[in-house]
Design an enzyme around this catalytic site. Structure first.
Site: not given
Ligand code: NAD
Ligand code: 0WE
Length: 258
Positions: A19-20, A156, A163, A195
């Site tokens: 997780s971030i 997306y 966002k 995840l």
């Molecule tokens: P992650 O799955 O590790 O974290 C997502 C978190 O959201 C999880 O801990 C989950 O429990 C929580 N969550 C979802 N629904 C919830 C609810 N109803 N109540 C409480 N918690 C809830 O994935 P991540 O990539 O670390 O995502 C964290 C943030 O970073 C998100 O806002 C995502 O959009 C953003 N982000 C991710 C990426 C990427 O490529 N992974 C890039 C840019 C931004």
């Molecule tokens: O914000 C995100 C992903 C957020 C997200 C991920 C899930 C997977 C599981 C929101 N909802 C769900 N619902 C689920 O059931 N990112 C920035 C990561 C991400 O997701 C993509 C991306 C990138 C980057 C989806 C399509 C294209 C690019």
């Protein structure tokens, strides 16, 4: 002494070691902050509690950000441990899975749109709304965004508008909370295999494509994002609020790569 010594940070959004929010928690702990964590479901609770212990934290509380009573209850318990909070990290996003594949207009629905905006944007305002009386006069709120807020990105879909709404929330919250000493910012991170990215069709290919066209020629890591987050939430960034800081290796700055 670390640059967050004496700061108390609430971390919302740890689900795994990828997780971030975990990269942010580790950087903040390294810089001397005391941490409290929340977890979404009981299934995640045990893992998050173990991870919290690794940062010297024993405050670990359940929180579903879709529920106002959960948010209020979480702050009531937190206030029993801490009299003020200096940092709140919101690292949460969700849209129903079927929203994140294929044609935007085919997949978007009224309900999918509402859920994506509720969990991924409104919840950031809600954390501030119910937590503001605990905020110290030199505090910082941080959320995580993605390039899909400002550019269309295949698959997306509705997360893009969500966002964009989150980034507008950053500006409105910054304008209001600045007077009482709270700064509000976002980090727009490049893609990272967490995840939230698991099972998204073509994610591996996207990581590859980004790594080869990005100025730094690699994908960013949760350590890269964690370090930038620790800075933004520290007094070193006292002049920065309402900002969207790109931690994407420069990907969004490039118009073409040959
Ligand atoms: P992650 O799955 O590790 O974290 C997502 C978190 O959201 C999880 O801990 C989950 O429990 C929580 N969550 C979802 N629904 C919830 C609810 N109803 N109540 C409480 N918690 C809830 O994935 P991540 O990539 O670390 O995502 C964290 C943030 O970073 C998100 O806002 C995502 O959009 C953003 N982000 C991710 C990426 C990427 O490529 N992974 C890039 C840019 C931004
Ligand atoms: O914000 C995100 C992903 C957020 C997200 C991920 C899930 C997977 C599981 C929101 N909802 C769900 N619902 C689920 O059931 N990112 C920035 C990561 C991400 O997701 C993509 C991306 C990138 C980057 C989806 C399509 C294209 C690019």
């Amino acid at each position: 002494m670390g640059f967050l010594a004496g700061k108390r940070a609430l971390i919302v959004g740890v689900a795994s070691e990828r997780s971030i929010a975990w990269g942010i928690a580790q950087a903040m702990a390294r810089e001397g902050a005391s941490l409290a964590f929340t977890y979404q479901t009981e299934r995640l609770g045990e893992r998050v509690r173990d991870m919290a212990a690794q940062t010297g934290s024993s405050i670990c509380l359940p929180l579903d950000v879709a529920r106002d009573d959960d948010i209020q209850g979480m702050y009531t318990v937190l206030a029993g441990n801490w009299n003020t909070v200096d940092i709140i990290v919101h690292s949460v996003a969700f849209a129903p899975r079927e929203q994140l594949a294929g044609s935007y207009l085919d997949s978007v629905t009224r309900e999918g749109f509402q859920i994506a905006h509720d969990i991924s944007s409104y919840s950031f305002a809600a954390l501030a709304k119910y937590g503001r009386q605990l905020l110290s006069p030199s505090s910082a709120l941080l959320t995580l965004s993605y390039l899909g807020a400002v550019r269309s990105i295949p698959n997306y879909n509705v997360m893009g508008p969500a966002k964009a709404s989150l980034e507008a929330n950053v500006r409105f919250m910054a304008a209001e909370l600045g007077a009482t000493g709270t700064r509000v910012n976002a980090i727009s991170a490049g893609p990272i295999k967490t995840l939230a990215a698991a099972g998204i069709g073509g994610f591996r290919a996207m990581l590859q494509q980004v790594a080869t066209t990005t100025p730094i020629r690699r994908n960013v890591t949760i350590e890269d994002v964690g370090n930038a987050a620790a800075f933004l939430c520290s007094d070193l960034a006292a002049g920065i609020t309402g900002e969207i800081l790109y931690v994407d290796g420069g990907y969004s700055r490039v118009g073409m790569s040959l």
